[in-house]
Design an enzyme around this catalytic site. Structure first.
Site, PDB file in Angstrom:
ATOM      1  N   ASN A   9       0.853  -1.191   0.000  1.00 27.89           N
ATOM      2  CA  ASN A   9       0.000   0.000   0.000  1.00 27.89           C
ATOM      3  C   ASN A   9       0.888   1.239   0.000  1.00 27.89           C
ATOM      4  O   ASN A   9       1.469   1.600   1.024  1.00 27.89           O
ATOM      5  CB  ASN A   9      -0.905  -0.035   1.231  1.00 27.89           C
ATOM      6  CG  ASN A   9      -1.792   1.193   1.334  1.00 27.89           C
ATOM      7  OD1 ASN A   9      -1.983   1.922   0.357  1.00 27.89           O
ATOM      8  ND2 ASN A   9      -2.341   1.426   2.517  1.00 27.89           N
ATOM      9  N   LYS A  11       0.041   4.284  -0.189  1.00 27.41           N
ATOM     10  CA  LYS A  11      -0.603   5.448   0.432  1.00 27.41           C
ATOM     11  C   LYS A  11      -0.389   6.679  -0.469  1.00 27.41           C
ATOM     12  O   LYS A  11      -0.384   6.539  -1.692  1.00 27.41           O
ATOM     13  CB  LYS A  11      -0.111   5.641   1.866  1.00 27.41           C
ATOM     14  CG  LYS A  11      -0.296   4.360   2.692  1.00 27.41           C
ATOM     15  CD  LYS A  11       0.018   4.541   4.156  1.00 27.41           C
ATOM     16  CE  LYS A  11      -0.159   3.220   4.904  1.00 27.41           C
ATOM     17  NZ  LYS A  11       0.075   3.378   6.358  1.00 27.41           N
ATOM     18  N   HIS A  97      -9.340   0.782   5.477  1.00 31.28           N
ATOM     19  CA  HIS A  97      -8.036   0.983   6.114  1.00 31.28           C
ATOM     20  C   HIS A  97      -8.196   1.890   7.329  1.00 31.28           C
ATOM     21  O   HIS A  97      -9.036   2.795   7.346  1.00 31.28           O
ATOM     22  CB  HIS A  97      -7.061   1.607   5.122  1.00 31.28           C
ATOM     23  CG  HIS A  97      -5.634   1.591   5.580  1.00 31.28           C
ATOM     24  ND1 HIS A  97      -5.149   2.504   6.488  1.00 31.28           N
ATOM     25  CD2 HIS A  97      -4.606   0.760   5.279  1.00 31.28           C
ATOM     26  CE1 HIS A  97      -3.870   2.240   6.716  1.00 31.28           C
ATOM     27  NE2 HIS A  97      -3.511   1.191   6.007  1.00 31.28           N
ATOM     28  N   GLU A  99      -6.613   4.316   8.399  1.00 29.86           N
ATOM     29  CA  GLU A  99      -6.487   5.751   8.133  1.00 29.86           C
ATOM     30  C   GLU A  99      -7.777   6.317   7.544  1.00 29.86           C
ATOM     31  O   GLU A  99      -8.163   7.450   7.840  1.00 29.86           O
ATOM     32  CB  GLU A  99      -5.298   5.989   7.199  1.00 29.86           C
ATOM     33  CG  GLU A  99      -3.972   5.679   7.880  1.00 29.86           C
ATOM     34  CD  GLU A  99      -2.824   5.429   6.920  1.00 29.86           C
ATOM     35  OE1 GLU A  99      -1.710   5.188   7.395  1.00 29.86           O
ATOM     36  OE2 GLU A  99      -3.045   5.455   5.697  1.00 29.86           O
ATOM     37  N   GLU A 169      -5.216  -5.091  11.091  1.00 33.57           N
ATOM     38  CA  GLU A 169      -4.324  -3.979  11.400  1.00 33.57           C
ATOM     39  C   GLU A 169      -4.380  -3.645  12.884  1.00 33.57           C
ATOM     40  O   GLU A 169      -5.368  -3.046  13.338  1.00 33.57           O
ATOM     41  CB  GLU A 169      -4.755  -2.713  10.646  1.00 33.57           C
ATOM     42  CG  GLU A 169      -4.791  -2.770   9.156  1.00 33.57           C
ATOM     43  CD  GLU A 169      -5.222  -1.414   8.613  1.00 33.57           C
ATOM     44  OE1 GLU A 169      -4.364  -0.747   8.022  1.00 33.57           O
ATOM     45  OE2 GLU A 169      -6.382  -1.011   8.812  1.00 33.57           O
ATOM     46  N   GLY A 175       2.856   2.774  11.572  1.00 34.52           N
ATOM     47  CA  GLY A 175       3.603   4.018  11.494  1.00 34.52           C
ATOM     48  C   GLY A 175       4.192   4.470  12.811  1.00 34.52           C
ATOM     49  O   GLY A 175       4.657   5.591  12.933  1.00 34.52           O
ATOM     50  N   SER A 215       3.106  -2.735  10.332  1.00 36.62           N
ATOM     51  CA  SER A 215       4.556  -2.475  10.317  1.00 36.62           C
ATOM     52  C   SER A 215       5.394  -3.733  10.118  1.00 36.62           C
ATOM     53  O   SER A 215       6.397  -3.944  10.794  1.00 36.62           O
ATOM     54  CB  SER A 215       4.985  -1.752  11.602  1.00 36.62           C
ATOM     55  OG  SER A 215       4.363  -0.494  11.699  1.00 36.62           O
TER      56      SER A 215
END
Length: 253
Positions: A9, A11, A97, A99, A169, A175, A215
């Site tokens: 991904n 992003k 996702h 985010e 996730e 991050g 990650s």
């Protein structure tokens, strides 16, 4: 029995030229994918056509979009529909996702609509679920994730579910430099599979690929992917570096 998948991904990163170079570097790495192994590249919308042209003659490599509209068509300025994505050769689409949930307030109900439109247009959803740090600290992550599954996926038939990939996730590990241990990842993946089995039956659950999306990097991918219910990874930052992404793909069992 079920696909082993590494999805990258990107992003909101890279220029078109940088993205083209990245894909070429990955393709030129001499990867030997085994039966049932797939590599998925999720580029920003403007790069989808170019990425498709680079990937199309490479067996085992697939193209994903990072999002899709929750409406079929109409006056939704700036949105991109499932039909549009299919028309440019997209294979997969990332839905829900963390985010998108956090920054754009996407609800489980809206994600269910995106799932339906994607499947209706022949796109395979990569459905993301997972808990934030406060939920993990309260040890209520199983209930939290179970609700995400129930409200976004459980209206599907068993036949429809065959085209859905799930990505777990742990939001607290995205991050941040933190990573769920292989044991933590396996525990949640096994829980997700048990929930799918309770709803759709053991056979259906055994065929659903569940990716780890927190990650993952070359140094921990092998241990993560060795877990019996971890079927690959949804990779963020490491997918932007060809050598790292290739090294992660090579860890697929």
């Amino acid at each position: 029995m079920r696909k082993k998948i590494v999805a990258g991904n990107w992003k909101m990163n890279l220029t078109l030229a940088q993205g083209e170079q990245l894909i070429n570097d990955i393709l030129q790495a001499g990867l030997k994918l085994q039966d049932g192994q797939e590599v998925v590249v999720a580029t920003p919308f403007p790069y989808l056509l170019k990425a498709k042209s680079l990937l199309k003659n490479n067996p085992g490599f697939y193209l994903a979009a990072q999002n899709v509209a929750s409406e079929k068509s109409g006056a939704y300025t700036g949105e991109v529909s499932a039909e549009m994505l299919k028309s440019v050769g997209v294979d997969y689409v990332i839905i829900g996702h963390s985010e998108r949930r956090e920054y754009f307030l996407e609800s489980n109900a809206a994600l269910a609509k995106k799932i339906d439109l994607s499947l209706a247009n022949g796109l395979k959803p990569i459905f993301c679920c997972g808990e934030p740090l406060e939920i993990r600290k309260a040890e209520t992550q199983n209930d939290y994730v179970a609700k995400q599954l129930e409200e976004s996926l459980y209206h599907l038939s068993a036949e429809q579910l065959k085209d859905v990939v799930i990505a777990y996730e742990p939001i607290w590990a995205i991050g941040t430099g933190l990573t769920a241990s292989a044991g933590q990842a396996q525990d949640m993946h096994a829980f997700i599979r048990s929930q799918i089995a309770a709803k759709y039956g053991r056979e259906a659950a055994l065929h659903v690929s569940i990716l780890y999306g927190g990650s993952a990097k070359p140094s921990n991918a092998e241990e993560l992917f060795a877990s019996p219910d971890v079927d690959g990874g949804l990779i963020g930052g490491a997918s932007l570096v060809a050598a790292d992404f290739v090294a992660i793909i090579q860890k697929l069992a």
